[in-house]
Every structure is written in structure tokens, then in C-alpha cells.
Motif scaffolding. Sequence first.
Motif, mmCIF file in Angstrom:
data_model
loop_
_atom_site.group_PDB
_atom_site.id
_atom_site.type_symbol
_atom_site.label_atom_id
_atom_site.label_comp_id
_atom_site.label_asym_id
_atom_site.label_seq_id
_atom_site.Cartn_x
_atom_site.Cartn_y
_atom_site.Cartn_z
ATOM 1 N N SER A 103 0.707 -1.163 0.182
ATOM 2 C CA SER A 103 -0.138 -0.050 -0.079
ATOM 3 C C SER A 103 0.836 1.274 -0.022
ATOM 4 O O SER A 103 2.103 1.161 -0.110
ATOM 5 N N TYR A 105 0.629 3.376 2.419
ATOM 6 C CA TYR A 105 0.418 3.840 3.942
ATOM 7 C C TYR A 105 1.682 4.469 3.966
ATOM 8 O O TYR A 105 1.356 5.814 4.757
ATOM 9 N N TYR A 106 2.912 3.975 4.235
ATOM 10 C CA TYR A 106 4.153 4.607 4.433
ATOM 11 C C TYR A 106 4.270 6.105 3.771
ATOM 12 O O TYR A 106 4.595 7.100 4.407
ATOM 13 N N ASN A 109 1.999 8.918 4.514
ATOM 14 C CA ASN A 109 2.432 9.625 5.829
ATOM 15 C C ASN A 109 3.817 10.040 6.192
ATOM 16 O O ASN A 109 4.115 10.476 7.320
#
Length: 128
Positions: A103, A105-106, A109
Motif C-alpha cells: 500500500s 500507507y508509509y 504519512n
Amino acid sequence: QAQLEESGGGVVQPGGSLTLSCVASGFNMASVPIAWFRQVPGKGREAVSCIPNDDGGTYYTDSVKGRFTASRDIAKNTVYLQMHNLQPEDTGEYVCAVEGGDSTYYCRNSLTHGMRYWGKGISVTVSS
């Protein structure tokens, strides 16, 4: 050995455009999420765009929405970052990276520890 190499940086006047390229070798870029980070001296790396490895939408940080477009050329194993209406605050070193998971995600963010591979970066300077 997996490698990423950026190109296309340079010096441009405010309002100008540049297109950055990130060529991958040693792995198939189509199967992994790709991140574009920007580093400014004295600050940490900020994710400006996150390209998923599925049909999900590409993420852009608020400051570049409507001006930057990220894309992927599977045949060339390359991702691009088209940058338009560049402003002095866009100045920095741009680095492409591969996210370690499936994904973005990292990337979304700006969690740099979640990146598996990094390019060396390319300088972009916006100045009159």
C-alpha cells in the motif's frame, strides 16, 4: 540488485515546468508502490506523491495538488513526476523510493522507514 535513478532536475523560473524521471533496474516497478519525496535542507523528507500498485488513486500532498502529476510507464520500468507552475517553495531534492508494503500507507504519512529502496535524488531549484 535493485536500483533507482532519477533524472530531469534543474533550475527553473517560477511558473515553469519540469518532468522528473525515475528509472528502476533489478525489479519490476509495476508491482510495487512508488513514492516521490522532497527534501529541503533542515527539514525531513516529505512525500509529494505516492503511486499505488493497484487501481487506487495517486496521492498528492496538498501543496502540489493540481500542479504535479505522477505516472508510471510499465514498458520502460519508469515513473515520472510532471511538475507545472513551479514555485520557490518547490525547491529541494526529489527522491524516488519503493514502499516496502503493498500500500502507500508509509508514503502518504511520509514515514521514510517504510521505504525499501531509495534513489540518490535529483535537485530542483525554482528561482528568478
